[in-house]
Design an enzyme around this catalytic site. Structure first.
Site, short mmCIF file in Angstrom:
data_model
loop_
_atom_site.label_atom_id
_atom_site.label_comp_id
_atom_site.label_asym_id
_atom_site.label_seq_id
_atom_site.Cartn_x
_atom_site.Cartn_y
_atom_site.Cartn_z
CG LEU A 13 -1.92 1.05 1.42
CD1 LEU A 13 -2.96 1.19 0.39
CD2 LEU A 13 -2.20 0.87 3.11
CG HIS A 14 3.34 2.29 -3.14
ND1 HIS A 14 2.93 1.04 -3.62
CD2 HIS A 14 3.69 2.88 -4.20
CE1 HIS A 14 2.99 0.95 -4.86
NE2 HIS A 14 3.60 2.08 -5.08
NE ARG A 15 0.89 2.89 -7.79
CZ ARG A 15 0.38 2.82 -9.05
NH1 ARG A 15 -0.82 3.59 -9.22
NH2 ARG A 15 0.60 1.96 -9.63
CG ASP B 75 -1.58 0.95 -3.20
OD1 ASP B 75 -0.80 0.28 -3.20
OD2 ASP B 75 -1.89 2.24 -2.41
#
Ligand code: UD1
Ligand code: UDP
Length: 358
Positions: A204-206, A280
């Site tokens: 999860l990094h967007r 993501d």
């Protein structure tokens, strides 16, 4: 015939690796230009070492910044190198700021641009990646579409038919080339004390998720609830962007096992043996699909609709209850879908097309 491979971030290094290997195998005249957008060892150096890639001939060391700062700095640096090196073709892969900057700088010097992974669309212009993809496609000479669906998108945008080539996605090449190595080397699972099929894997990094405190917090709660509900550890190899945001927003990823980013073989091993992937990331959606591991995408849209159509993936967005519902649904999925991203020979086709013209 001289080729410049421009790359700058983790996914570009991984997805360009098969192309670089193919250029090497054919003894083509080429060089790698690293923009330096990613520079931490865990997002950059580790992949060059583990995948035994030749060192980049140039590194612009552009570093982090605002979108304009990153893109502008990289364009200026790429232009200088291209003027000195005079390649015939510049290859870029994906949708990052490095990709757009590399493509634009080359196109304005009238150097042919080959866009690997062309024709993807989320139809969400709030995502920086969507703007980068569209602009890169429209200044490219060769558009390497991974699937027929991506080709059709390009056709609808009036891109000349003769510029579009359906090659498959080089991520399949990368997975096939490295999966056996990943399976043999059980270090990543052993060091995290994980057993096959008994954990969930998260990335999860967007920007649209982690730069929004409320959205990031809601997803974290959803993930923790998924772990509780199905009594499985949730492993989260965390991107530095997300680390920064956790700290800034004072969020606590309670109930998740946060670990440092993994190298490619370690991550592939964790992915291949996970009960479920929640992400993501673009590349991780593809890899889960290729590895026949069900995926829950923590976004409202995806530019990889093929994964949903074959039954490998579902969009959950950021709502806590929806993430739990989607996880429950995907846990029941039969893992018998076909990989829609090609046969693992995309790099071979791409290099043949730029060097031989077909
Ligand atoms: C970029 C891409 C994104 C891709 C991701 C892959 C754009 C617009 N976004 O996002 O599409 O999914 O790479 O991982 O190009 N940082 C470090 N070390 C590094 C690089 C970054 O600590 O080596 C930190 C910095 O605090 C930086 C932040 O991460 O400000 C964001 O980095 P940036 O390269 O701007 O975007 P990513 O989130 O990595
Ligand atoms: N990846 C990795 N280690 C990690 C997380 C991801 O090697 O800890 C790899 C993953 O296998 C995939 C790629 O990074 O090939 C995806 O990159 P990322 O999620 O950073 O970018 P995106 O695909 O979203 O652009």
């Amino acid at each position: 015939m001289k080729t410049a491979v421009v790359l700058g971030t983790r996914p570009e290094i991984i997805k360009m690796c098969p192309v670089i290997r193919e250029l090497e195998r054919r003894h083509e005249d080429y060089f790698v230009l690293h923009t330096g957008q990613h520079y931490s060892y865990s997002l950059d150096g580790v992949f060059f070492e583990q995948l035994r890639l030749p060192r980049a001939k140039f590194n612009l060391e552009a570093g982090s910044g605002s979108h304009a700062e990153e893109t502008g700095k990289i364009m200026v640096g790429v232009e200088k190198v291209l003027l000195a090196e005079k390649p015939d073709v510049v290859l870029v892969e994906g949708d990052t700021n490095s990709v757009l900057a590399g493509a634009l700088a080359a196109a304005k010097l009238h150097i042919k641009v080959g866009h690997v992974e062309a024709g993807l669309r989320s139809y969400d212009r709030r995502m920086p990646e969507e703007v980068n993809r569209i602009l890169t496609d429209h200044c490219s000479t060769y558009l390497f579409a991974p699937t027929a669906k991506a080709r059709d998108i390009l056709r609808r945008e009036a891109i000349a038919e003769e510029s579009i080539f359906v090659t498959g996605n080089t991520i399949v090449d990368a997975v096939f080339q490295n999966l056996e190595l990943a399976k043999e080397n059980q270090d990543a699972m052993a060091s995290l004390q994980l057993r096959t099929g008994e954990y969930f894997l998260v990335t999860l990094h967007r920007q649209e998720n982690v730069d929004d405190a409320e959205r990031f917090g809601s997803i974290l709660k959803g993930l923790a609830e998924v772990g509780r509900r199905f009594s499985m550890p949730v492993i989260y190899p965390i991107h530095p962007r997300s680390v920064k945001r956790l700290e800034r927003f004072g969020l606590d990823p309670l109930g998740l096992r946060v670990v440092d980013p993994l190298d490619f073989l370690g991550f592939l091993q964790l992915e291949a043996n996970a009960r479920l992937v929640l992400t993501d990331s673009g590349g991780v959606q593809e890899e889960a699909c290729i590895l026949r591991v069900p995926c829950v995408t923590l976004r409202d849209n995806t530019e990889r609709p093929e994964t949903i159509e074959v039954g490998a993936n579902v969009l959950a967005g950021a709502n806590q209850a929806e993430i739990v519902r989607c996880a429950e649904m995907m846990l029941k999925r039969e893992r018998n879908w076909q990989n829609p991203f090609g046969d693992g020979r995309a790099a071979e086709r791409i290099v043949r097309i730029i060097t031989e013209g077909s």
